[in-house]
Design an enzyme around this catalytic site. Structure first.
Site, PDB file in Angstrom:
ATOM      1  N   LYS A  69      51.078  62.805  78.691  1.00  0.00           N
ATOM      2  CA  LYS A  69      51.937  63.848  79.282  1.00  0.00           C
ATOM      3  C   LYS A  69      52.002  64.971  78.239  1.00  0.00           C
ATOM      4  CE  LYS A  69      55.639  66.266  80.420  1.00  0.00           C
ATOM      5  NZ  LYS A  69      55.354  67.449  79.571  1.00  0.00           N
ATOM      6  N   GLU A 110      58.150  60.918  66.421  1.00  0.00           N
ATOM      7  CA  GLU A 110      57.841  61.847  65.333  1.00  0.00           C
ATOM      8  C   GLU A 110      58.583  63.127  65.678  1.00  0.00           C
ATOM      9  OE1 GLU A 110      56.896  64.233  62.861  1.00  0.00           O
ATOM     10  OE2 GLU A 110      55.043  64.591  63.962  1.00  0.00           O
ATOM     11  N   CYS A 130      55.563  70.886  62.412  1.00  0.00           N
ATOM     12  CA  CYS A 130      56.668  69.990  62.004  1.00  0.00           C
ATOM     13  C   CYS A 130      56.738  69.952  60.493  1.00  0.00           C
ATOM     14  CB  CYS A 130      56.463  68.557  62.450  1.00  0.00           C
ATOM     15  SG  CYS A 130      55.765  68.368  64.034  1.00  0.00           S
ATOM     16  N   GLU A 174      66.435  72.799  62.130  1.00  0.00           N
ATOM     17  CA  GLU A 174      65.039  73.190  62.309  1.00  0.00           C
ATOM     18  C   GLU A 174      64.960  74.454  63.172  1.00  0.00           C
ATOM     19  OE1 GLU A 174      62.341  70.630  64.647  1.00  0.00           O
ATOM     20  OE2 GLU A 174      60.944  70.851  62.969  1.00  0.00           O
TER      21      GLU A 174
HETATM   22  C1  UN1 Z   1      52.625  68.897  63.139  1.00  0.00           C
HETATM   23  O1  UN1 Z   1      53.056  69.947  62.727  1.00  0.00           O
HETATM   24  O2  UN1 Z   1      53.191  68.314  64.067  1.00  0.00           O
HETATM   25  O3  UN1 Z   1      49.937  68.438  58.121  1.00  0.00           O
HETATM   26  C2  UN1 Z   1      51.394  68.261  62.636  1.00  0.00           C
HETATM   27  C3  UN1 Z   1      49.595  69.367  58.842  1.00  0.00           C
HETATM   28  C4  UN1 Z   1      48.723  69.094  60.047  1.00  0.00           C
HETATM   29  C5  UN1 Z   1      49.479  68.354  61.096  1.00  0.00           C
HETATM   30  C6  UN1 Z   1      50.800  68.969  61.471  1.00  0.00           C
HETATM   31  N1  UN1 Z   1      47.581  68.336  59.648  1.00  0.00           N
HETATM   32  O4  UN1 Z   1      49.928  70.504  58.604  1.00  0.00           O
END
Ligand code: UN1
Length: 498
Positions: free
Chosen positions: A177, A252, A286, A387
């Site tokens: 999804k 996550e 993230c 965030e």
């Molecule tokens: C994300 O932002 O959800 O470490 C993943 C990093 C990438 C992955 C980010 N390889 O910046």
């Protein structure tokens, strides 16, 4: 403008509209007048069909030898390489990241394919002596069943690959999804899995909105595992539902990542890291650097360097090779970032640079926000705690190494962390004491590699790690097997010792 793509669900090897026929549109965030794709607005009835297909396919897929399952994933890796440029162009149009970064996103999927495919010939268990004679003891990994993969828009190829590839090699069937902002990327990705020849029902795709499709999947009795990447608020709900319905769940979630710059750091190196970590992917990773924790001895100098470099960043359309920073994903997110600027001002932070929606020239057609530096931020401020997910970085001054560590840790999140120092002792203390799933020494907070565990502590995760061999722990259950070849009943030691 190119004609919009027509995306469909992929269920049991068939490309289908939603049962209701309802559709939604995905638009280019750099030009909201451009429709990139139309896609089904699916409902729980479509989820039911996909779950039934995945359950049926699971019966035979789990019995396909793991090395043979992995060969499909190897093929997906080859196809991703073949279509890399096409996918990167589409991604840049659909979610806005600059082309160089979009190619990197696809590359992460390719790396993940070859890494996961090799795992088909490992999936190691253990053998260990039994306490009884003529008895053999071992552990084997077993698939879990039907996995629902709920993925975000910021890495529209890499993240579905991180989840789907190990899940399939381990013998599970899946329902993807994808985020409603990137249905075209997800559709192209699933087309590639289909082209690699995966049997019907092994991979399914159901488009739609989280409140409808995501919710239905998470609650569905026919789903055994949910792997979710997204906000901590939604993650908490997903986790609660999975708890009530006895599903394995891998979450996550958010981050409030920081880079520390100590007074002994190589400032040029720390500068490169800060600019890339804060403004790469428009701060929408993230792992993005949203706080810079600066030692007071270098604060003024480093801030001037950072400001200078940030002022040179070119905001623009991702497909333009001159662009450094692309748009924000959508109107809602743009307003959210704007709102945080109001909050920052109310709280007494100083807007050192940026701070406004950018709408000059071509930018007026998209969702652009100026790269923004907030100064005089104190750790208790909301902009230092929550965030933001945009091109906004908060500068926090500290007077010592210990204070730097405690400020970095003073948040509910714990994904990525970084320290720039030339002092080896401090580097090791940081490795031990920073509360995060990932710590970089003399590197930015972004840039995780697919063969190492990825995930975070505190409100960022729920104890799982994606990528690396740890992904196998998400997508398999352990079975312990005892084989007694003595020919007689042997009670275990606890039942036969005096
Ligand atoms: C994300 O932002 O959800 O470490 C993943 C990093 C990438 C992955 C980010 N390889 O910046």
């Amino acid at each position: 403008m190119t004609t919009p793509l027509t995306c469909r669900n992929y269920i049991d090897g068939q490309w289908l509209s939603a049962a209701s026929g309802a559709t939604l549109e995905s638009r280019n965030p750099a030009n909201k007048h451009e429709v990139v794709a139309t896609f089904p607005r699916s409902a729980s009835v479509d989820v039911d069909t996909a779950v039934a297909a995945a359950r049926q396919a699971y019966r035979s897929w789990r019995l396909v030898p793991a090395p043979a399952r992995a060969e499909y994933i190897f093929k997906v890796g080859e196809l991703l390489s073949k279509y890399k440029e096409e996918l990167a162009q589409l991604m840049s149009r659909e979610m806005g990241k600059p082309l160089t970064e979009a190619r990197g996103d696809v590359q992460e999927g390719i790396d993940c394919a070859f890494y996961s495919a090799a795992e088909g010939r490992r999936l190691f268990g253990q053998t260990t002596p039994s306490e009884m004679p003529n008895k053999f003891a071992m552990t084997v990994r077993m698939p879990i069943g039907v996995c629902a993969l709920i993925t975000p828009w910021n890495f529209p190829i890499a993240i579905p690959c991180w989840k789907a590839m190990p899940a399939l090699v381990c013998g599970n069937t899946i329902i993807l999804k994808p985020a409603e902002d990137t249905p075209a990327c997800a559709t192209k990705l699933v087309e590639i899995f289909a082209e690699a020849g995966l049997p019907p029902g092994v991979i399914n795709l159901v488009h739609g909105v989280g409140e409808e499709v995501g919710k239905a999947l998470v609650a569905h009795a026919g789903v055994d595992l949910v792997s979710f990447t997204g906000s901590s608020e939604t993650g908490a709900e997903v986790g609660a539902t999975c708890g009530r319905t006895h599903k394995r769940v891998c979450l996550e979630m958010g981050g409030k990542n920081a880079q520390i710059v100590m007074e002994d750091a190589d400032l040029e190196l720390a500068l490169d890291g800060a600019v890339w970590g804060a403004f790469g992917t428009t701060g929408q990773r993230c792992t993005a650097t949203s706080r810079l924790i600066l030692h007071r001895d270098i604060k003024e100098k480093f801030t001037a360097m950072f400001k200078e470099r940030t002022s040179k960043l070119r905001l623009g359309v991702g497909t333009d090779p001159n662009t450094d920073v692309g748009p924000i994903i959508n109107e809602r997110q743009l307003q959210r970032v704007s709102k945080y600027l109001d909050i920052a001002r109310e709280e007494g932070a100083i807007v050192l640079m940026g701070g406004e929606i950018a709408s000059e020239g071509e930018l007026q057609h998209g969702y652009f926000f100026q790269p923004t530096i907030l100064d005089r931020v104190i750790p208790q401020m909301r902009v230092a705690q929550e965030e933001i997910f945009g091109p906004v970085v908060a500068l926090i001054e500290v007077s010592s190494f210990d204070e730097a560590i405690s400020v970095l840790n003073d948040t509910n999140y714990g994904l990525s962390s970084s320290i720039y120092t030339r002092d080896i002792n401090r580097a090791f203390v940081a490795m031990r004491d920073l509360e995060a799933g990932i710590t970089y020494i003399n590197g930015p907070t972004i840039g995780a590699e697919v063969h190492l565990p990825f995930g975070g502590v505190k409100h960022t995760g729920n104890g799982h790690r994606e990528a690396g061999t740890t992904a196998l722990d998400i997508f398999t259950e352990w079975k312990t097997v005892y084989v007694d070849f003595s020919g007689s009943l042997q009670r275990a030691q606890i039942d036969n010792r005096e």
